[in-house]
Design an enzyme around this catalytic site. Structure first.
Site, mmCIF file in Angstrom:
data_model
loop_
_atom_site.group_PDB
_atom_site.id
_atom_site.type_symbol
_atom_site.label_atom_id
_atom_site.label_comp_id
_atom_site.label_asym_id
_atom_site.label_seq_id
_atom_site.Cartn_x
_atom_site.Cartn_y
_atom_site.Cartn_z
ATOM 1 C CD GLU A 130 -45.165 -38.802 6.536
ATOM 2 O OE1 GLU A 130 -44.150 -38.497 6.684
ATOM 3 O OE2 GLU A 130 -46.041 -38.752 7.332
ATOM 4 C CD1 TRP A 132 -43.738 -35.882 2.994
ATOM 5 C CD2 TRP A 132 -45.177 -36.624 1.886
ATOM 6 N NE1 TRP A 132 -44.719 -36.139 3.968
ATOM 7 C CE2 TRP A 132 -45.839 -36.656 3.242
ATOM 8 C CE3 TRP A 132 -46.382 -37.355 1.015
ATOM 9 C CZ2 TRP A 132 -46.912 -37.291 3.686
ATOM 10 C CZ3 TRP A 132 -47.537 -37.912 1.540
ATOM 11 C CH2 TRP A 132 -47.665 -37.820 2.813
ATOM 12 C CG HIS A 133 -40.216 -38.155 6.170
ATOM 13 N ND1 HIS A 133 -40.654 -36.943 7.018
ATOM 14 C CD2 HIS A 133 -39.130 -38.666 6.594
ATOM 15 C CE1 HIS A 133 -39.659 -37.400 8.203
ATOM 16 N NE2 HIS A 133 -38.988 -38.392 7.984
ATOM 17 C CD GLU A 152 -39.935 -24.775 14.718
ATOM 18 O OE1 GLU A 152 -39.675 -23.533 14.077
ATOM 19 O OE2 GLU A 152 -38.850 -25.415 14.629
ATOM 20 C CG ASP A 175 -41.509 -33.694 5.250
ATOM 21 O OD1 ASP A 175 -41.284 -34.619 5.458
ATOM 22 O OD2 ASP A 175 -42.565 -33.169 5.980
#
Length: 245
Positions: free
Chosen positions: A161, A163-164, A75, A111
């Site tokens: 980031e 969101w992480h 992935e 995330d």
């Protein structure tokens, strides 16, 4: 009396493993994954439980959506390749970790994004105010850190980031937040507190120390957690001798 048995390859396992541009993940299969908020996104079981508890406190799932959690090597490779094709190398190197070097492959990173009809998978919206701000304010209490903060890009090699989030567990997340560390800095910081000498004492409740990679057997009384750092040793977390039970 319980005993702790450690082997050299144990440095590649645990909540505090460091995975970045220079250090790859060694575990191929991640056991004990749990779905997040009934979605098809998963985290390691303990990380997922603590995330759910944090979200319950602020009713977070009413406005926040899990965007990406655990990823297999295949992935991560596809995300890397797709980003290269769609956005080019400069963008991809800023926001997508190379395959085998992604925290998402540990099952300890997630995330998060504001719930929208259309959410950017690579860069989901997650501001510092509103419900997102509330989550950031309590994240460390539940073992999560903002993994790629603004101003530390030269260390993490990943762009900011917001969101992480990465699960490292207690009390490590609080120490990292208090000192404005990133995980790379924390791993190095703990090395000065060697096991069997002077540990780092936090809130008179925890003793944290570093033990170089090797094969060991020792008394496990009061030990809460042992984690490899994915580099050269272990980080051992104990109840402090001053802690009132």
């Amino acid at each position: 009396m319980s005993r702790i048995y450690l082997t050299k390859d144990g440095i590649y396992k645990g909540n505090l493993i460091l995975v970045n541009e220079d250090i790859l993940i060694h575990e191929n299969a991640i056991p004990g994954l749990k779905a997040v908020n009934g979605s098809d996104i998963t985290l390691r079981y303990t990380a997922a439980l603590h995330l759910e508890t944090a979200m319950t406190e602020i009713n977070g799932w009413s406005e926040i959506t899990p965007v990406s959690g655990y990823r297999s090597l295949a992935e991560q490779q596809k995300i890397w390749d797709d980003s290269l094709n769609e956005s080019g190398m400069e963008f991809t190197e800023k926001y997508v970790a190379k395959p085998a070097h992604s925290e998402h492959q540990t099952g300890l990173a997630i995330d998060l994004g504001v719930t929208r009809q259309h959410i950017d998978f690579i860069r989901p919206e997650f501001p510092n105010d509103g419900i997102c701000g509330k989550f950031k304010a309590i994240a460390a209490k539940y073992g999560f850190i903002l993994r790629y903060p603004l101003g530390k890009e030269h260390i993490t090699k990943i762009a900011y980031e917001p969101w992480h989030f990465r699960y490292v567990g207690a009390p490590h997340a609080e120490i990292i937040e208090k000192n404005a560390f990133v995980l790379e800095e924390y791993i190095e910081y703990i090395k000065q507190f060697t096991y069997w000498t002077e540990p780092l004492v936090f809130r008179n409740e925890y003793e944290i120390s570093y033990l170089a990679a090797g094969n060991y057997s020792f008394d496990g009384e009061d030990i809460i957690d042992v984690s490899g750092n994915n580099r050269d040793g272990f980080i051992i977390t104990k109840r402090s001798g001053n802690y009132e039970r």
